[in-house]
Design a protein around this motif. Structure first.
Motif, PDB file in Angstrom:
ATOM      1  N   ASP A   1       8.223   5.947  -6.871  1.00 16.95           N
ATOM      2  CA  ASP A   1       6.847   6.368  -7.119  1.00 16.95           C
ATOM      3  C   ASP A   1       6.690   7.863  -6.818  1.00 16.95           C
ATOM      4  O   ASP A   1       6.082   8.605  -7.602  1.00 16.95           O
ATOM      5  CB  ASP A   1       5.856   5.582  -6.238  1.00 16.95           C
ATOM      6  CG  ASP A   1       5.771   4.113  -6.601  1.00 16.95           C
ATOM      7  OD1 ASP A   1       6.081   3.752  -7.759  1.00 16.95           O
ATOM      8  OD2 ASP A   1       5.384   3.316  -5.712  1.00 16.95           O
ATOM      9  N   ILE A   2       7.250   8.306  -5.712  1.00 19.07           N
ATOM     10  CA  ILE A   2       7.150   9.709  -5.313  1.00 19.07           C
ATOM     11  C   ILE A   2       7.888  10.597  -6.315  1.00 19.07           C
ATOM     12  O   ILE A   2       7.378  11.646  -6.728  1.00 19.07           O
ATOM     13  CB  ILE A   2       7.683   9.907  -3.882  1.00 19.07           C
ATOM     14  CG1 ILE A   2       6.768   9.180  -2.889  1.00 19.07           C
ATOM     15  CG2 ILE A   2       7.793  11.394  -3.533  1.00 19.07           C
ATOM     16  CD1 ILE A   2       7.311   9.083  -1.483  1.00 19.07           C
TER      17      ILE A   2
ATOM     18  N   ASN B   1       8.429  10.026  -9.456  1.00 18.00           N
ATOM     19  CA  ASN B   1       7.633  10.075 -10.689  1.00 18.00           C
ATOM     20  C   ASN B   1       6.434  11.007 -10.555  1.00 18.00           C
ATOM     21  O   ASN B   1       6.117  11.763 -11.476  1.00 18.00           O
ATOM     22  CB  ASN B   1       7.180   8.676 -11.107  1.00 18.00           C
ATOM     23  CG  ASN B   1       8.310   7.809 -11.603  1.00 18.00           C
ATOM     24  OD1 ASN B   1       9.319   8.315 -12.094  1.00 18.00           O
ATOM     25  ND2 ASN B   1       8.162   6.502 -11.468  1.00 18.00           N
ATOM     26  N   ILE B   2       5.782  10.973  -9.418  1.00 24.43           N
ATOM     27  CA  ILE B   2       4.640  11.858  -9.184  1.00 24.43           C
ATOM     28  C   ILE B   2       5.098  13.309  -9.188  1.00 24.43           C
ATOM     29  O   ILE B   2       4.481  14.173  -9.834  1.00 24.43           O
ATOM     30  CB  ILE B   2       3.926  11.502  -7.858  1.00 24.43           C
ATOM     31  CG1 ILE B   2       3.243  10.133  -7.974  1.00 24.43           C
ATOM     32  CG2 ILE B   2       2.926  12.587  -7.459  1.00 24.43           C
ATOM     33  CD1 ILE B   2       2.734   9.574  -6.666  1.00 24.43           C
TER      34      ILE B   2
ATOM     35  N   ASP C   1       0.812  -1.216   0.000  1.00 26.17           N
ATOM     36  CA  ASP C   1       0.000   0.000   0.000  1.00 26.17           C
ATOM     37  C   ASP C   1       0.852   1.275   0.000  1.00 26.17           C
ATOM     38  O   ASP C   1       0.334   2.356  -0.270  1.00 26.17           O
ATOM     39  CB  ASP C   1      -0.909   0.037   1.241  1.00 26.17           C
ATOM     40  CG  ASP C   1      -1.903  -1.117   1.263  1.00 26.17           C
ATOM     41  OD1 ASP C   1      -2.288  -1.579   0.170  1.00 26.17           O
ATOM     42  OD2 ASP C   1      -2.284  -1.546   2.361  1.00 26.17           O
TER      43      ASP C   1
ATOM     44  N   LEU D   1       3.920   3.960  -1.013  1.00 22.53           N
ATOM     45  CA  LEU D   1       4.631   4.434  -2.191  1.00 22.53           C
ATOM     46  C   LEU D   1       6.132   4.300  -1.979  1.00 22.53           C
ATOM     47  O   LEU D   1       6.633   4.543  -0.892  1.00 22.53           O
ATOM     48  CB  LEU D   1       4.300   5.912  -2.457  1.00 22.53           C
ATOM     49  CG  LEU D   1       2.860   6.235  -2.822  1.00 22.53           C
ATOM     50  CD1 LEU D   1       2.667   7.735  -2.903  1.00 22.53           C
ATOM     51  CD2 LEU D   1       2.483   5.580  -4.129  1.00 22.53           C
ATOM     52  N   THR D   2       6.823   3.961  -3.048  1.00 19.33           N
ATOM     53  CA  THR D   2       8.280   3.888  -2.982  1.00 19.33           C
ATOM     54  C   THR D   2       8.867   5.252  -3.319  1.00 19.33           C
ATOM     55  O   THR D   2       8.161   6.148  -3.798  1.00 19.33           O
ATOM     56  CB  THR D   2       8.824   2.840  -3.968  1.00 19.33           C
ATOM     57  OG1 THR D   2       8.527   3.286  -5.299  1.00 19.33           O
ATOM     58  CG2 THR D   2       8.223   1.466  -3.725  1.00 19.33           C
ATOM     59  N   LYS D   3      10.158   5.409  -3.093  1.00 23.42           N
ATOM     60  CA  LYS D   3      10.839   6.649  -3.459  1.00 23.42           C
ATOM     61  C   LYS D   3      10.676   6.923  -4.949  1.00 23.42           C
ATOM     62  O   LYS D   3      10.435   8.059  -5.361  1.00 23.42           O
ATOM     63  CB  LYS D   3      12.326   6.551  -3.132  1.00 23.42           C
ATOM     64  CG  LYS D   3      12.664   6.753  -1.682  1.00 23.42           C
ATOM     65  CD  LYS D   3      14.115   6.377  -1.447  1.00 23.42           C
ATOM     66  CE  LYS D   3      15.024   7.519  -1.247  1.00 23.42           C
ATOM     67  NZ  LYS D   3      16.395   7.116  -0.896  1.00 23.42           N
TER      68      LYS D   3
END
Length: 110
Positions: free
Chosen positions: A87-88, A90-91, A81, A83-85
């Motif tokens: 993922d962050i 990329n966002i 559930d 977020l990975t580094k």
């Protein structure tokens, strides 16, 4: 013979806690007392070790299922559930591109 059956049942119930060495020691004791023949001893050890491994796996699965069910009933985030580094990153990158694109549009309109 009923003593052998009783010991086997007791071993079966608590086998997951027994190591192979402990099982072999108990079976050797049964052989020395004449309750088990020498030729049957190795088979008995193998069977008891196998049952112990099966019980160990069943207990692990039961514990794992109980923990999963308990965690599902409370509001705790699981690893999947979060977020990975990456993922962050990329966002944030997508947000920056979007903001920069909007700024360029407004600068071009001026």
């Amino acid at each position: 013979m009923s003593n052998l059956l009783e010991r086997s049942m007791n071993l079966g119930f608590g086998l997951f806690a027994y190591s192979r060495e402990k099982i072999e020691a108990v079976v050797d004791e049964l052989v020395n007392k004449g309750e088990v023949s020498r030729k049957d001893a190795q088979g008995l050890v193998s069977d008891l070790v196998k049952k112990g491994e099966q019980q160990r796996e069943e207990i692990k699965k039961l514990i794992k299922d109980e923990i999963k069910e308990s965690l599902d009933n409370v509001n705790i985030a699981r690893k999947e559930d979060l977020l990975t580094k990456d993922d962050i990153k990329n966002i944030v990158r997508e947000q920056l591109i979007q903001v920069l694109g909007q700024n360029q549009k407004s600068n071009n309109q001026d």
